[in-house]
Scaffold this motif. Structure first.
Motif, short mmCIF file in Angstrom:
data_model
loop_
_atom_site.label_atom_id
_atom_site.label_comp_id
_atom_site.label_asym_id
_atom_site.label_seq_id
_atom_site.Cartn_x
_atom_site.Cartn_y
_atom_site.Cartn_z
N LEU A 133 0.76 -1.19 -0.03
CA LEU A 133 0.13 0.01 -0.11
C LEU A 133 0.47 1.40 0.73
O LEU A 133 0.98 2.17 -0.67
N GLY A 136 1.93 1.92 -3.35
CA GLY A 136 1.18 1.79 -4.20
C GLY A 136 0.50 3.39 -4.05
O GLY A 136 -0.09 4.52 -5.04
N ARG A 137 0.38 4.33 -3.10
CA ARG A 137 -0.69 4.96 -2.58
C ARG A 137 0.01 6.06 -1.98
O ARG A 137 -0.18 7.14 -0.75
N GLY A 138 0.87 5.75 -1.56
CA GLY A 138 2.19 6.72 -0.52
C GLY A 138 2.01 6.15 1.72
O GLY A 138 3.19 7.37 2.27
N GLU A 139 0.88 5.49 1.63
CA GLU A 139 0.03 5.98 2.72
C GLU A 139 -0.69 4.20 3.11
O GLU A 139 -0.46 3.88 1.92
N ALA A 140 -0.53 3.58 3.63
CA ALA A 140 -0.91 2.77 4.47
C ALA A 140 -1.64 2.39 6.26
O ALA A 140 -1.54 3.03 6.69
#
Length: 163
Positions: A133, A136-140
């Motif tokens: 994550l 892919g998104r920069g945060e999880a």
């Protein structure tokens, strides 16, 4: 965070390879497991801790999710008290234990032997999911804010919680 055991995994500083570390006995009375986690965070200089949040297939939450949230809040408090500067985040862990059992079975481990390592393998899966994550998104996951145990005040915001 289970009611009986807590699997712990760590990864390298580059966030590439999660590996199992240990399984702790969950200790809701004395919270010795939380103390061990705080010590590991401090010794390793960790910048984020991911706690698995068990959700239902429909995305809802049960008593297990409430337990995970409570333990994550306690951990965030203890880390803040220790000056760790480490963020605690809740990340979806649907199927982590099921996948861990499948992995162990595929590795040829007898199902009777799963109990001693399944939580570590599940922790590796949760950490891998969080790392994916992040890429892919920069945060999880969702940040858990540390609160003062005495008065419930928030100790900091997202900007000063990252290490």
């Amino acid at each position: 965070m289970g009611t009986v055991r807590v699997g712990v995994a760590v990864c390298d500083a580059d966030g590439i390879l999660p590996t199992p570390l240990k399984t702790l006995a969950r200790d809701p009375k004395r919270n010795s497991d939380i103390k061990v986690l705080v010590r590991e965070v401090l010794e390793r200089g960790a910048v984020e801790v991911y706690v698995g949040l068990p959700r239902t297939l429909a995305g809802g939450e049960t008593a297990s999710a409430a337990l995970a949230r409570g333990v994550a809040e306690l951990l965030a408090d203890r880390l803040a008290d220790a000056g760790a500067g480490c963020e605690v985040r809740l990340v979806d862990e649907r199927f982590s234990t099921v996948e861990a059992h499948r992995t162990l079975h595929a590795a040829g481990l007898d199902s009777r032997e799963h109990r001693r390592v399944v939580d570590q393998v599940a922790a590796v899966g949760i950490l891998q999911h969080a790392l994916d994550l992040l890429r892919g998104r920069g945060e999880a996951g969702t940040a858990v804010m540390a609160r003062s145990p005495r008065n419930g005040e928030i100790r900091g915001d997202d900007s000063d919680m990252r290490g």
